[in-house]
Design a protein around this motif. Structure first.
Motif, mmCIF file in Angstrom:
data_model
loop_
_atom_site.group_PDB
_atom_site.id
_atom_site.type_symbol
_atom_site.label_atom_id
_atom_site.label_comp_id
_atom_site.label_asym_id
_atom_site.label_seq_id
_atom_site.Cartn_x
_atom_site.Cartn_y
_atom_site.Cartn_z
ATOM 1 N N GLY A 16 14.092 -2.499 23.013
ATOM 2 C CA GLY A 16 15.414 -2.104 22.555
ATOM 3 C C GLY A 16 16.460 -2.243 23.649
ATOM 4 N N GLN A 17 16.121 -1.868 24.878
ATOM 5 C CA GLN A 17 17.054 -2.004 25.994
ATOM 6 C C GLN A 17 17.334 -3.476 26.303
ATOM 7 N N GLY A 19 17.235 -5.885 24.141
ATOM 8 C CA GLY A 19 18.121 -6.344 23.082
ATOM 9 C C GLY A 19 19.562 -5.904 23.302
ATOM 10 N N GLU A 20 19.765 -4.658 23.712
ATOM 11 C CA GLU A 20 21.121 -4.177 23.982
ATOM 12 C C GLU A 20 21.767 -4.952 25.134
ATOM 13 N N LEU A 21 20.967 -5.278 26.156
ATOM 14 C CA LEU A 21 21.487 -6.056 27.274
ATOM 15 C C LEU A 21 21.948 -7.434 26.801
ATOM 16 N N VAL A 23 22.879 -8.250 23.817
ATOM 17 C CA VAL A 23 24.073 -8.078 22.978
ATOM 18 C C VAL A 23 25.329 -7.973 23.835
ATOM 19 N N ILE A 24 25.255 -7.189 24.911
ATOM 20 C CA ILE A 24 26.411 -7.040 25.797
ATOM 21 C C ILE A 24 26.756 -8.368 26.470
ATOM 22 N N GLU A 27 28.235 -10.738 23.822
ATOM 23 C CA GLU A 27 29.569 -10.277 23.452
ATOM 24 C C GLU A 27 30.562 -10.545 24.581
ATOM 25 N N HIS A 122 32.543 5.781 31.461
ATOM 26 C CA HIS A 122 31.784 6.176 30.272
ATOM 27 C C HIS A 122 31.736 7.695 30.113
ATOM 28 N N ILE A 138 34.012 -4.393 26.465
ATOM 29 C CA ILE A 138 33.155 -5.457 27.004
ATOM 30 C C ILE A 138 34.009 -6.649 27.419
ATOM 31 N N TYR A 216 25.650 -3.123 32.035
ATOM 32 C CA TYR A 216 24.873 -2.520 30.957
ATOM 33 C C TYR A 216 24.411 -1.113 31.325
ATOM 34 N N THR A 220 25.577 2.469 29.378
ATOM 35 C CA THR A 220 24.565 3.203 28.611
ATOM 36 C C THR A 220 23.969 4.377 29.381
#
Length: 263
Positions: A16-17, A19-21, A23-24, A27, A122, A138, A216, A220
């Motif tokens: 999951g991490q 994948g989030e990386l 995505v960032i 983007e 953040h 981003i 990232y 997060t």
């Protein structure tokens, strides 16, 4: 069963991490063409990274080149081939040391600052406030930092080579008495143009990875000062691991495509 479930949850969390990386990163690259929105932030980040890494990279590269010359020079001196020290110094600097040193300094000095800066934004809800104002954080923060880190890493690689070569020159020529002509002739005999191209490509990729991971982790992190500190530490460790892994992959592919030259 309990162990299997624990391992499965951990593996799922890591994926999951990752994948989030991605995505960032994607983007951040999506609006790269809109340079007007991030140009001045890019310039500021380039200046900051150059300011905090240029002197440390010199202080690291000078003794590193001398150390390589010391280790190789003693053996070459016993074999009667002391002029070959220049080849070993330059090949090591160009192929491996230059991109790795620039990336690690970008990650250690610049990446930690990026993580702490974005992490502080953040926990103060500045990122959420930017989204409320229809500003993509981003595009505004991550995109210029990724391009700045990769650009500065490419600029640092030649600096590492020159400083390391100067350190090797001091030991091999001044201490051991090898002639400057023999040192530089041996230095340039094994280095080819593709080595320099791949070195700059490595430095660009490594700098990009360092900035992406740092941003990232900052975006997060846990919403507390302790969370920001842990994110800085985690970003540095993860960047080092990814850089070493990517370096192995790129070097293996390069050696398959262009086998090392043998005198």
């Amino acid at each position: 069963m309990a162990l299997t479930g624990y391992v499965g949850r951990k593996a799922g969390g890591v994926l999951g991490q990752v994948g989030e990386l991605f995505v960032i990163v994607l983007e951040g690259l999506r609006r790269t063409w809109d340079i007007r929105t991030w140009w001045w932030e890019f310039v500021a980040q380039c200046w900051f990274l150059a300011r905090v890494t240029s002197v440390p990279v010199l202080l690291v590269s000078l003794p590193l080149g001398a150390t390589v010359a010391l280790q190789v020079g003693e053996l070459a001196w016993q074999l009667g081939a002391s002029s070959a020290t220049g080849s070993a110094v330059f090949v090591g600097l160009v192929r491996e040391v230059a991109p790795m040193a620039s990336a690690l300094l970008i990650a250690g000095a610049g990446g930690s600052a990026m993580t702490s800066d974005i992490g502080a934004r953040h926990i103060r809800d500045e990122l959420a406030a930017m989204e409320v104002m229809a500003v993509n954080p981003i595009h505004r923060l991550v995109t210029p930092r990724m391009w700045a880190a990769s650009t500065v890493a490419v600029c640092l690689a030649p600096l590492v080579i020159v400083a390391g070569a100067a350190g090797g020159y001091f030991f091999n020529v001044i201490i051991q008495g090898v002639t400057p002509g023999a040192y530089f002739d041996g230095a340039l005999s094994l280095v080819v143009t593709t080595d320099l191209i791949v070195t700059l490509f490595k430095a660009w990729i490594f700098g990009f990875i360092a900035a992406a991971v740092s941003c990232y982790m900052g975006m997060t992190c846990a919403t507390s000062p302790v969370g920001v500190g842990r994110a800085v530490n985690k970003a540095t460790v993860v960047t080092f691991m990814l850089v070493f892994a990517m370096n192995y992959v790129i070097t293996a592919i390069y050696f398959l495509a262009f086998p090392p030259k043998v005198l």
